[in-house]
Write an enzyme that holds these catalytic residues in place. Structure first.
Site, PDB file in Angstrom:
ATOM      1  N   ASN A   9       0.910  -1.034   0.327  1.00 36.51           N
ATOM      2  CA  ASN A   9      -0.016   0.351  -0.264  1.00 36.51           C
ATOM      3  C   ASN A   9       0.924   0.977   0.366  1.00 36.51           C
ATOM      4  OD1 ASN A   9      -1.808   1.952   0.640  1.00 36.51           O
ATOM      5  ND2 ASN A   9      -1.908   1.369   2.295  1.00 36.51           N
ATOM      6  N   TRP A  10       0.979   2.093  -1.496  1.00 37.18           N
ATOM      7  CA  TRP A  10       2.222   2.896  -1.346  1.00 37.18           C
ATOM      8  C   TRP A  10       1.404   3.838  -0.683  1.00 37.18           C
ATOM      9  CZ3 TRP A  10       3.701   2.929  -7.094  1.00 37.18           C
ATOM     10  CH2 TRP A  10       4.900   1.741  -7.462  1.00 37.18           C
ATOM     11  N   LYS A  11      -0.090   4.269  -0.338  1.00 35.17           N
ATOM     12  CA  LYS A  11      -0.418   5.362   0.271  1.00 35.17           C
ATOM     13  C   LYS A  11      -0.633   6.266  -0.271  1.00 35.17           C
ATOM     14  CE  LYS A  11      -0.237   3.662   4.938  1.00 35.17           C
ATOM     15  NZ  LYS A  11      -0.137   3.311   6.497  1.00 35.17           N
ATOM     16  N   HIS A  96      -9.847   0.846   4.488  1.00 34.63           N
ATOM     17  CA  HIS A  96      -8.091   1.157   5.276  1.00 34.63           C
ATOM     18  C   HIS A  96      -8.791   2.377   6.454  1.00 34.63           C
ATOM     19  CE1 HIS A  96      -3.688   2.461   6.795  1.00 34.63           C
ATOM     20  NE2 HIS A  96      -3.653   1.589   5.709  1.00 34.63           N
ATOM     21  N   GLU A  98      -7.709   4.523   7.588  1.00 27.05           N
ATOM     22  CA  GLU A  98      -6.736   5.567   7.560  1.00 27.05           C
ATOM     23  C   GLU A  98      -8.201   6.635   6.899  1.00 27.05           C
ATOM     24  OE1 GLU A  98      -2.564   5.315   5.733  1.00 27.05           O
ATOM     25  OE2 GLU A  98      -1.925   5.096   7.781  1.00 27.05           O
ATOM     26  N   GLU A 168      -5.424  -4.980  10.532  1.00 26.61           N
ATOM     27  CA  GLU A 168      -4.917  -4.241  10.281  1.00 26.61           C
ATOM     28  C   GLU A 168      -4.718  -3.833  12.157  1.00 26.61           C
ATOM     29  OE1 GLU A 168      -2.463  -3.168   6.711  1.00 26.61           O
ATOM     30  OE2 GLU A 168      -3.989  -1.882   7.373  1.00 26.61           O
ATOM     31  N   GLY A 174       2.583   1.860  11.053  1.00 26.99           N
ATOM     32  CA  GLY A 174       3.248   2.654  10.313  1.00 26.99           C
ATOM     33  C   GLY A 174       3.650   3.333  12.004  1.00 26.99           C
ATOM     34  N   SER A 214       3.059  -2.585  10.407  1.00 22.99           N
ATOM     35  CA  SER A 214       4.993  -3.136  10.766  1.00 22.99           C
ATOM     36  C   SER A 214       5.454  -3.631  10.093  1.00 22.99           C
ATOM     37  CB  SER A 214       4.970  -2.379  12.348  1.00 22.99           C
ATOM     38  OG  SER A 214       4.253  -0.853  12.352  1.00 22.99           O
ATOM     39  N   GLY A 235       2.597  -1.286   4.161  1.00 27.69           N
ATOM     40  CA  GLY A 235       2.666  -0.339   4.151  1.00 27.69           C
ATOM     41  C   GLY A 235       4.025   0.641   3.534  1.00 27.69           C
TER      42      GLY A 235
HETATM   43  C1  PEP Z   1      -0.942   0.139   5.703  1.00 30.07           C
HETATM   44  O1  PEP Z   1      -0.739   1.468   5.669  1.00 30.07           O
HETATM   45  O2  PEP Z   1      -1.567  -0.780   5.549  1.00 30.07           O
HETATM   46  C2  PEP Z   1       0.287  -0.657   7.017  1.00 30.07           C
HETATM   47  C3  PEP Z   1       0.618  -1.767   7.148  1.00 30.07           C
HETATM   48  O3  PEP Z   1       1.240   0.473   7.108  1.00 30.07           O
HETATM   49  P1  PEP Z   1       2.722  -0.265   7.496  1.00 30.07           P
HETATM   50  O4  PEP Z   1       3.708  -1.383   7.034  1.00 30.07           O
HETATM   51  O5  PEP Z   1       3.465   1.268   7.387  1.00 30.07           O
HETATM   52  O6  PEP Z   1       2.344  -0.456   9.347  1.00 30.07           O
END
Ligand code: PEP
Length: 253
Positions: A9-11, A96, A98, A168, A174, A214, A235
């Site tokens: 997921n590049w966001k 997601h 976010e 998640e 993050g 993470s 992410g």
């Molecule tokens: C995500 O936002 O889907 C995610 C898992 O981010 P990260 O790996 O940076 O925690």
């Protein structure tokens, strides 16, 4: 048998040029390698049409990070599921944390998005997960149940079978904090039992449930070795070829 999947997921990261370089780099890194999982990259909308033809579709699927809850029309700034599909993309992340937190996406709105994604041939990667206070109050099962019920329980068995789930924990996204392998297994197994109760055991056994939060090369193997963890939604570590490849390699014996 369900698939193992590593999805990035590049966001809201990478210019178009940087995104093209990242996709090309990943394509090169995976060329000629045996892969023991499906690989997906979910990019900002504007990258989709450029990135899809650049990657070997047999090795890398491309997806969006969101879609509109309307089919088409006067919705300035929105991108529909059919527009996404027209780029050659095959997946879309929905729900997601976010999007739920910053854009107030509700279970009902997400149910509409899921239906439109499916109607346009996209595979939803549907995210669920609790915030820290809910985990501390041991309410994580209740939370993920409500998220599943609120957006997915209206689907037919046939439609639900096309969904990929991503658990998640919001406190792990993050933050550098990861759910322990035992915590991940416990809730993934619960999620699978919820799917089995609602859609049947066979559907549940065939549903891929990814872990996100993470996840990195150093912890991916331990997380993915759990019976009910079928890969990861990644992410930060999806933004560099070597980091992402390290996670994909967690499935290589
Ligand atoms: C995500 O936002 O889907 C995610 C898992 O981010 P990260 O790996 O940076 O925690």
């Amino acid at each position: 048998m369900r698939k193992n999947i590593v999805a990035g997921n590049w966001k809201m990261n990478k210019s178009l040029q940087e995104g093209i370089e990242l996709a090309k780099g990943l394509n090169e890194a995976l060329a000629g390698e045996t892969q023991n999982c499906d690989v997906v990259i979910c990019t900002p909308y504007i990258h989709l049409a450029s990135v899809t033809p650049l990657v070997d579709a047999a090795k890398i699927g491309v997806g969006a990070e969101n879609c509109a809850n309307k089919e088409s029309g006067a919705y300035t700034g929105e991108i529909s599921a059919s527009m996404i599909a027209s780029t050659g993309a095959k997946y879309v992340i929905l729900g997601h944390s976010e999007r739920r937190a910053y854009y107030h996406e509700t279970a009902e709105l997400l149910a509409e998005k899921v239906k439109l994604a499916l109607a346009n041939g996209l595979t939803p990667i549907f995210c669920i997960g609790e915030v820290l206070e809910e985990r501390e109050a041991e309410k994580q099962n209740e939370v993920v149940y409500a998220q599943l019920a609120g957006s997915l329980f209206d689907l037919s068995v046939e439609d639900f079978s096309k969904i990929i789930l991503a658990y998640e924990p919001v406190w792990a996204i993050g933050t550098g904090k990861t759910a322990s392998a035992a915590q991940a297994q416990e809730i993934h197994s619960y999620i699978r039992s919820v799917v089995a109760d609602k859609f049947g055991k066979e559907v549940a056994e065939n549903t891929s449930i990814l872990y996100g939060g993470s996840c990195k090369a150093s912890n991916a193997k331990e997380l993915f070795s759990n019976l009910d963890v079928d890969g990861g939604l990644i992410g930060g570590a999806a933004l560099k070829v070597a980091d992402f490849k390290g996670i994909i390699d967690a499935f290589n014996k």
